[in-house]
Design an enzyme around this catalytic site. Structure first.
Site, short mmCIF file in Angstrom:
data_model
loop_
_atom_site.label_atom_id
_atom_site.label_comp_id
_atom_site.label_asym_id
_atom_site.label_seq_id
_atom_site.Cartn_x
_atom_site.Cartn_y
_atom_site.Cartn_z
N LYS A 83 0.87 -1.17 0.00
CA LYS A 83 0.00 0.00 0.00
C LYS A 83 0.90 1.22 0.00
CE LYS A 83 -1.51 2.94 2.24
NZ LYS A 83 -1.31 4.44 2.05
N GLY B 168 6.56 5.37 8.41
CA GLY B 168 5.75 6.58 8.39
C GLY B 168 5.81 7.30 9.71
N SER B 169 4.80 8.07 10.00
CA SER B 169 4.81 8.92 11.19
C SER B 169 4.62 8.11 12.46
CB SER B 169 3.69 9.96 11.09
OG SER B 169 2.43 9.34 11.26
N GLU C 148 9.06 1.56 11.28
CA GLU C 148 10.15 2.54 11.15
C GLU C 148 9.49 3.90 11.14
OE1 GLU C 148 12.22 5.32 10.06
OE2 GLU C 148 12.25 4.46 8.05
N CYS D 94 13.56 10.98 7.65
CA CYS D 94 13.32 10.66 9.06
C CYS D 94 14.60 10.65 9.89
CB CYS D 94 12.61 9.31 9.18
SG CYS D 94 13.48 7.96 8.38
N GLU E 169 9.13 16.50 15.13
CA GLU E 169 9.65 16.29 13.78
C GLU E 169 8.96 17.26 12.81
OE1 GLU E 169 10.95 12.49 11.16
OE2 GLU E 169 8.88 12.46 11.88
#
Length: 480
Positions: free
Chosen positions: A176, A228-229, A250, A284, A383
């Site tokens: 996805k 992702g976040s 991650e 990231c 972030e």
């Protein structure tokens, strides 16, 4: 081999099919429509998961690892043959400078596919261990159907970090991809179709949050691999916990660059060019908190501010560009809001802080540096995901370590010094999943991932392959 339609399509069960739902893909550098991209529905996700549990996918799990290695090598070559097209496409989608895109979107996927092909080609599924009574066969089996969910910032690299080890292990995959980079995700489908990866073994369904949520909660998915976040990662972890389902996460970072008092000014600032500003700040693992000793503070603030001012901001398809646009208008608004927070907090703006006047189109933000930042300030703790750095002074090594560790995140970081042994000792004291000494580059042979709010599990290296196996112990009486 099936024909890839020009209209937005999904790749399910080895076939391209028109997407019933689409989403506009906006070119980052112009703000104009690039194309309509596919956006999978929940029903599409259901079909993809069913395919990933189908007969061909089951056969893939039981196949000889050497046969899977051969397929992976051919898959990597097919990706490599599309490298320049893919690199340009990603740069248009998310604003990544083309020189970086050629490396991480063009070359890296084929390299990693080859790495895991070599590893699985020499794989032994079982080993025998002596036991108190008899012996034990420890068997490693593919975990099953993998739901892989990837973001838009490094779309090809982050996807192949899941696809390659999962396929090598014998798993089937439903990818996805992010809607912002739905177009380049279909390159994986084209390559899979070209080399004849069995139907259902790799399914490509770019989509929105609803599609991702369906994949995470689907009863016939055996593992989730997500990049992702942190906010999204917490929700995914909660659902996987409820389902007792393995998950690799991650997530975000707010990593520190610790500049020691003996650091070489020129070499360190040149290193921060990539360690702190790579991919327009949309990375990231950036060293976005710069910690500088009091004794060197003024000269480093001046040099880092000059670095930011000198970076070439422009069209991501130009070879000279070092900072391109952000991925979307929404992302630019987010970054500008953080810049305003920094100004309101009383931090000293020493570079940038605005939209470049010579870039009237697209989603550009000037490389920005704040000095005199309290580590408790939001711009030092949250972030931002844009070209924004903070600089904070410290008195001694112990305080530098304390400030670096004063974060909910623990993904990356750097230490800069002419004394490698001293810098390495500092690196050992940082609570993080990875850290660089006088540089920061991911190594495909070594594990990458975070601690604390930066995630669970590891990708890359042998550990990245192990994440897609589950172990079974077969206890046997008598001699082996």
């Amino acid at each position: 081999m099936t024909s890839h339609p020009e209209a937005p399509s999904l790749f399910i069960d080895g076939r391209f099919r028109p997407a019933a739902k689409t989403i506009p893909i906006i070119e980052a550098a112009t703000g104009a429509l690039l194309a309509d991209g596919p956006c999978a529905t929940e029903a599409d996700v259901d079909d993809a998961v069913a395919a990933a549990n189908g007969t061909a996918a089951q056969a893939w799990r039981a196949s000889d690892p050497r046969d899977r290695a051969d397929v992976l090598r051919r898959f990597g070559k097919a990706l490599r043959s599309r490298a320049e097209h893919t690199s340009v496409l990603v740069s248009r989608e998310n604003g990544m400078p083309i020189t970086l895109s050629r490396s991480v979107n063009g070359a890296f996927p084929s390299v990693l596919a080859g790495y895991y092909a070599k590893m699985i080609g020499a794989w032994e599924a079982e080993d025998v261990r002596p036991a108190l009574i008899g012996h034990t066969i420890v068997r490693r089996e593919p975990v099953g159907v993998v739901g892989a969910i990837t973001p838009w910032n490094y779309p090809q690299a982050l996807a192949v970090m899941k696809i390659a080890p999962a396929l090598a292990a014998g798993c089937s995959v439903v990818l996805k991809a992010a809607p912002e980079t739905a177009l380049d995700a279909m390159v994986f489908a084209e390559a899979a179709d070209e080399v004849g990866i069995p139907p259902g073994v790799l399914n490509i369904v770019p989509g929105d949050a609803a599609a991702g949520s369906r994949l995470v909660s689907h009863p016939d998915v055996d593992k989730i691999a997500f990049t992702g976040s942190t906010a999204a990662g917490r929700a995914i972890a909660a659902e996987c916990g409820r389902l007792i389902r393995p998950v690799t996460l991650e997530l975000g970072g707010k990593s520190a660059a610790i500049i020691l008092d003996d650091a070489d000014l020129t070499a360190t600032v040149n290193g921060l060019r990539t360690a702190s500003f790579v991919n327009n700040g949309q990375t990231c693992h950036l060293s976005s908190r710069i910690l500088v000793p009091d004794s060197r503070y003024a000269e480093f603030v001046e040099a880092i501010a000059q670095l930011a001012s000198d970076l070439v901001v422009g069209d991501p398809l130009q070879e000279s560009t070092e900072i391109g646009p952000l991925v979307s208008q929404r992302q630019r608004e987010r970054v500008l809001e953080y810049i305003q927070l920094g100004i309101d907090s009383g931090a000293k703006l020493v570079a940038g802080g605005d939209v470049p006047q010579d870039q009237p189109k697209g989603w550009y933000v000037s490389p920005t540096v704040f000095a005199d930042v309290d580590n408790a300030d939001r711009i030092a703790q949250e972030e931002i995901f844009g070209p924004v750095l903070t600089i904070t002074p410290y008195t001694d090594d112990a305080e530098a370590v304390r400030i670096a560790n004063d974060s909910e995140f623990g993904l990356a970081g750097t230490v800069w010094s002419q004394d490698t042994a001293r810098a390495t000792d500092i690196a050992r004291a940082i609570d993080t999943g990875s850290i660089g000494v006088n540089d920061y580059q991911l190594d495909i042979q070594s594990p990458f991932g975070g601690v604390k709010a930066s995630g669970l599990g590891r990708e890359l290296g042998p550990e990245g392959l192990a994440a897609y196996h589950r172990t079974k112990s077969i206890y046997r009486a008598g001699p082996a």
